[in-house]
Design a protein around this motif. Structure first.
Motif, PDB file in Angstrom:
ATOM      1  N   GLU A   6      54.593  79.633  24.620  1.00 19.28           N
ATOM      2  CA  GLU A   6      53.366  80.412  24.717  1.00 19.28           C
ATOM      3  C   GLU A   6      52.180  79.516  25.054  1.00 19.28           C
ATOM      4  O   GLU A   6      52.166  78.332  24.713  1.00 19.28           O
ATOM      5  N   SER A   7      51.180  80.116  25.686  1.00 23.05           N
ATOM      6  CA  SER A   7      49.914  79.438  25.945  1.00 23.05           C
ATOM      7  C   SER A   7      48.826  80.484  26.070  1.00 23.05           C
ATOM      8  O   SER A   7      49.112  81.678  26.198  1.00 23.05           O
ATOM      9  N   GLY A   8      47.573  80.025  26.022  1.00 24.47           N
ATOM     10  CA  GLY A   8      46.451  80.920  26.247  1.00 24.47           C
ATOM     11  C   GLY A   8      45.669  81.299  25.005  1.00 24.47           C
ATOM     12  O   GLY A   8      44.641  81.988  25.116  1.00 24.47           O
ATOM     13  N   CYS A  22      53.689  83.569  28.387  1.00 19.26           N
ATOM     14  CA  CYS A  22      54.947  83.110  27.796  1.00 19.26           C
ATOM     15  C   CYS A  22      55.883  82.735  28.936  1.00 19.26           C
ATOM     16  O   CYS A  22      56.227  83.586  29.760  1.00 19.26           O
ATOM     17  N   THR A 109      51.110  80.801  19.404  1.00 26.79           N
ATOM     18  CA  THR A 109      49.797  80.313  19.830  1.00 26.79           C
ATOM     19  C   THR A 109      48.742  81.035  18.997  1.00 26.79           C
ATOM     20  O   THR A 109      48.833  82.248  18.775  1.00 26.79           O
TER      21      THR A 109
END
Length: 115
Positions: A6-8, A22, A109
Motif C-alpha cells: 500500500e501507499s498514499g 495497492c 498505510t
C-alpha cells in the motif's frame, strides 16, 4: 507468496482527499475480489470497500458517496479514492486480496484526518 504494497497514506485536513494505492505481486484479475479494510486504535478491522473480479463494488455505509474503489488490471493495482474525509476516517488502511479461501494482506498505510 502474494505481496500487496500500500501507499498514499498521510495527514490530511477534514474535507480533504487522498488516494490510496495497492500494488499486487501477481495479476490482480486472478483474485476473486480485492478490497480495502481499516483499523482504528481500539477498534476491530472493518471492511471499507471491495471490488470483485466482475467489477461489482460494495462499500461500508460510513463511506458510501465519499470513497471510490477501482482497479487497473494492466498495472495490477487497486485504488481507493477518498474524498470529504472526516476525523473518524483516521485509521490504518489495509489492502486485501482474496482467491478461493486464501486471504492476502498488505502491511497497511496510515491515514490521519486532523485539522
Amino acid at each position: 507468496q502474494v505481496q500487496l504494497l500500500e501507499s498514499g497514506g498521510g495527514l490530511v485536513q477534514p474535507g480533504g482527499s487522498l488516494r490510496l494505492s495497492c500494488a499486487a505481486s501477481r495479476p490482480i484479475f486472478s483474485f476473486n475480489r480485492s478490497g480495502w479494510y481499516r483499523q482504528a486504535p481500539g477498534n476491530e478491522r472493518e471492511l471499507v470497500a471491495l471490488i470483485t473480479s466482475r467489477y461489482v463494488t460494495d462499500y461500508a455505509d460510513s463511506v458510501k458517496g465519499r470513497f471510490t474503489i477501482s482497479r487497473d488490471n494492466a498495472e495490477d493495482m487497486v485504488y481507493l479514492q477518498m474524498n470529504s474525509l472526516k476525523p473518524e476516517d483516521t485509521a490504518v488502511y489495509y489492502c486485501n486480496a482474496r482467491t478461493g479461501d486464501m486471504d492476502y494482506w498488505g502491511k497497511g498505510t496510515l491515514v490521519t484526518v486532523s485539522p
